[in-house]
Design a protein around this motif. Structure first.
Motif, PDB file in Angstrom:
ATOM      1  N   GLY B   9       0.739 -12.667 -22.174  1.00 14.34           N
ATOM      2  CA  GLY B   9       1.160 -14.044 -22.344  1.00 14.34           C
ATOM      3  C   GLY B   9      -0.029 -14.947 -22.641  1.00 14.34           C
ATOM      4  O   GLY B   9      -1.059 -14.475 -23.103  1.00 14.34           O
ATOM      5  N   PRO B  10       0.110 -16.259 -22.352  1.00 16.98           N
ATOM      6  CA  PRO B  10       1.284 -16.827 -21.706  1.00 16.98           C
ATOM      7  C   PRO B  10       2.503 -16.878 -22.623  1.00 16.98           C
ATOM      8  O   PRO B  10       2.366 -17.015 -23.826  1.00 16.98           O
ATOM      9  N   LEU B  11       3.655 -16.738 -22.007  1.00 16.79           N
ATOM     10  CA  LEU B  11       4.912 -16.849 -22.707  1.00 16.79           C
ATOM     11  C   LEU B  11       5.505 -18.215 -22.366  1.00 16.79           C
ATOM     12  O   LEU B  11       5.654 -18.544 -21.192  1.00 16.79           O
ATOM     13  N   SER B  12       5.776 -18.983 -23.387  1.00 12.15           N
ATOM     14  CA  SER B  12       6.355 -20.312 -23.174  1.00 12.15           C
ATOM     15  C   SER B  12       7.759 -20.364 -23.730  1.00 12.15           C
ATOM     16  O   SER B  12       7.976 -19.955 -24.881  1.00 12.15           O
ATOM     17  N   VAL B  13       8.694 -20.844 -22.918  1.00  8.20           N
ATOM     18  CA  VAL B  13      10.070 -21.001 -23.377  1.00  8.20           C
ATOM     19  C   VAL B  13      10.567 -22.382 -22.947  1.00  8.20           C
ATOM     20  O   VAL B  13      10.120 -22.911 -21.924  1.00  8.20           O
ATOM     21  N   PRO B  14      11.476 -22.974 -23.708  1.00  8.52           N
ATOM     22  CA  PRO B  14      12.037 -24.262 -23.276  1.00  8.52           C
ATOM     23  C   PRO B  14      13.046 -24.060 -22.166  1.00  8.52           C
ATOM     24  O   PRO B  14      13.669 -22.992 -22.028  1.00  8.52           O
ATOM     25  N   GLU B  15      13.206 -25.079 -21.362  1.00  4.08           N
ATOM     26  CA  GLU B  15      14.184 -25.038 -20.279  1.00  4.08           C
ATOM     27  C   GLU B  15      15.567 -24.723 -20.839  1.00  4.08           C
ATOM     28  O   GLU B  15      15.976 -25.266 -21.863  1.00  4.08           O
ATOM     29  N   GLY B  16      16.262 -23.823 -20.154  1.00  6.51           N
ATOM     30  CA  GLY B  16      17.593 -23.430 -20.587  1.00  6.51           C
ATOM     31  C   GLY B  16      17.625 -22.221 -21.503  1.00  6.51           C
ATOM     32  O   GLY B  16      18.682 -21.637 -21.727  1.00  6.51           O
ATOM     33  N   ALA B  17      16.481 -21.814 -22.019  1.00  2.63           N
ATOM     34  CA  ALA B  17      16.414 -20.663 -22.928  1.00  2.63           C
ATOM     35  C   ALA B  17      16.363 -19.360 -22.136  1.00  2.63           C
ATOM     36  O   ALA B  17      16.267 -19.355 -20.908  1.00  2.63           O
ATOM     37  N   LEU B  75      15.098 -10.021 -18.245  1.00  3.83           N
ATOM     38  CA  LEU B  75      15.604 -11.200 -18.936  1.00  3.83           C
ATOM     39  C   LEU B  75      15.929 -12.269 -17.903  1.00  3.83           C
ATOM     40  O   LEU B  75      16.551 -11.974 -16.865  1.00  3.83           O
ATOM     41  N   ILE B  76      15.485 -13.467 -18.189  1.00  5.84           N
ATOM     42  CA  ILE B  76      15.812 -14.605 -17.322  1.00  5.84           C
ATOM     43  C   ILE B  76      16.635 -15.576 -18.151  1.00  5.84           C
ATOM     44  O   ILE B  76      16.134 -16.168 -19.120  1.00  5.84           O
ATOM     45  N   ARG B  77      17.895 -15.721 -17.785  1.00  5.44           N
ATOM     46  CA  ARG B  77      18.776 -16.636 -18.512  1.00  5.44           C
ATOM     47  C   ARG B  77      18.663 -18.042 -17.934  1.00  5.44           C
ATOM     48  O   ARG B  77      18.308 -18.212 -16.755  1.00  5.44           O
ATOM     49  N   ASP B  78      18.955 -19.040 -18.776  1.00  3.54           N
ATOM     50  CA  ASP B  78      18.929 -20.435 -18.328  1.00  3.54           C
ATOM     51  C   ASP B  78      17.620 -20.718 -17.575  1.00  3.54           C
ATOM     52  O   ASP B  78      17.620 -21.170 -16.415  1.00  3.54           O
ATOM     53  N   SER B  79      16.517 -20.441 -18.227  1.00  3.18           N
ATOM     54  CA  SER B  79      15.198 -20.585 -17.582  1.00  3.18           C
ATOM     55  C   SER B  79      14.998 -21.994 -17.046  1.00  3.18           C
ATOM     56  O   SER B  79      15.373 -22.988 -17.686  1.00  3.18           O
ATOM     57  N   GLN B  80      14.404 -22.056 -15.870  1.00  8.41           N
ATOM     58  CA  GLN B  80      14.123 -23.320 -15.203  1.00  8.41           C
ATOM     59  C   GLN B  80      12.612 -23.485 -15.033  1.00  8.41           C
ATOM     60  O   GLN B  80      11.880 -22.497 -14.950  1.00  8.41           O
ATOM     61  N   PRO B  81      12.136 -24.722 -14.950  1.00  9.42           N
ATOM     62  CA  PRO B  81      10.687 -24.923 -14.715  1.00  9.42           C
ATOM     63  C   PRO B  81      10.196 -24.182 -13.473  1.00  9.42           C
ATOM     64  O   PRO B  81       9.054 -23.734 -13.438  1.00  9.42           O
ATOM     65  N   SER B  82      11.069 -24.025 -12.477  1.00  2.00           N
ATOM     66  CA  SER B  82      10.680 -23.303 -11.263  1.00  2.00           C
ATOM     67  C   SER B  82      10.480 -21.806 -11.500  1.00  2.00           C
ATOM     68  O   SER B  82       9.966 -21.101 -10.629  1.00  2.00           O
ATOM     69  N   ASP B  83      10.894 -21.320 -12.671  1.00  2.11           N
ATOM     70  CA  ASP B  83      10.649 -19.913 -13.018  1.00  2.11           C
ATOM     71  C   ASP B  83       9.227 -19.704 -13.531  1.00  2.11           C
ATOM     72  O   ASP B  83       8.800 -18.555 -13.735  1.00  2.11           O
ATOM     73  N   SER B  84       8.495 -20.770 -13.752  1.00  2.00           N
ATOM     74  CA  SER B  84       7.121 -20.663 -14.243  1.00  2.00           C
ATOM     75  C   SER B  84       6.263 -19.960 -13.197  1.00  2.00           C
ATOM     76  O   SER B  84       6.097 -20.453 -12.076  1.00  2.00           O
TER      77      SER B  84
END
Lengths: 112, 111
Positions: B9-17, B75-84
């Motif tokens: 990484g880092p792997l960056s995804v938008p919230e909800g992705a 896989l993490i669905r509906d990613s949240q900032p707290s998943d960082s």
């Protein structure tokens, strides 16, 4: 309530000193481990005990000596500390083959 | 070849992705596979474990295992900032309960 507890949480010491880290688990697990996490965050296994018997001894300097007085406790003694020993040391336990590890909160060792 | 490999990484995804984290391992005889999450300054915490080929779902998390390809993913669905956090793949070998960790993938979920 803490399942795997380590003491101390922080340890700052000078080169050449001897120090110990203690670990206790109240999960009733048979196997306990010591892992080292370096500055690059890589977790590397050091030792594993099963029912007080050493079953894994990775390539670790013999300045590191684990001791397991009973299956709920696993201590780590380090002699003649070196700068390169600075890291976070995690204790963990598991029930047995195939079971996941449960980690303690870690001991951050800083050697100056 | 390293025993357990992950994209650093880092792997960056938008919230909800959906965040997709990958891991490969070298020991074909490995039996147990784990995903841990580690927040900065904290200890690793278990998210998922999987033993058989296929998918295993738990809430927003899905672990996928393909032993023929020596590949495991999370896989993490509906990613949240707290998943960082940093996600660690771990593989348990067949002998002596040895658990080997990958180098971890840093995930950042952008609000």
């Amino acid at each position: 309530d803490t399942a795997v507890s380590q003491t101390p949480k922080y340890l700052v010491t000078q080169m050449g000193n001897d120090k110990s880290i203690k670990c206790e688990q109240n999960l009733g697990h048979d196997t306990m481990y010591w892992y080292k996490q370096d500055s690059k965050k890589f977790l590397k296994i050091m030792f594993s005990y099963n029912n007080k018997e050493l079953i894994i001894n990775e390539t670790v300097p013999n300045r590191f000596s684990p001791k397991s007085p009973d299956k709920a406790h696993l201590n780590l003694h380090i002699n003649s500390l070196e700068l390169g020993d600075s890291a976070v040391y995690f204790c963990a336990s598991s029930q047995g083959t195939g079971s996941p590890l449960h980690f303690g909160n870690g001991t951050r060792l800083t050697v100056t | 070849q390293k025993e357990v490999e992950q994209n650093s990484g880092p792997l960056s995804v938008p919230e909800g992705a959906i965040a997709s984290l990958n891991c490969t391992y070298s020991d074909r005889g490995s039996q147990s596979f784990f995903w841990y999450r580690q927040y900065s300054g904290k200890s690793p915490e278990l998210i998922m474990f999987i033993y058989s080929n296929g998918d295993k779902e738990d809430g927003r998390f899905t672990a996928q295992l393909n032993k023929a390809s020596q590949y495991v993913s999370l896989l993490i669905r509906d990613s949240q900032p707290s998943d960082s956090a940093t996600y660690l793949c771990a593989v348990k070998k067949t002998s002596y309960d040895k658990v080997i960790f990958g180098p971890g993938t840093s995930l950042s979920v952008i609000p």
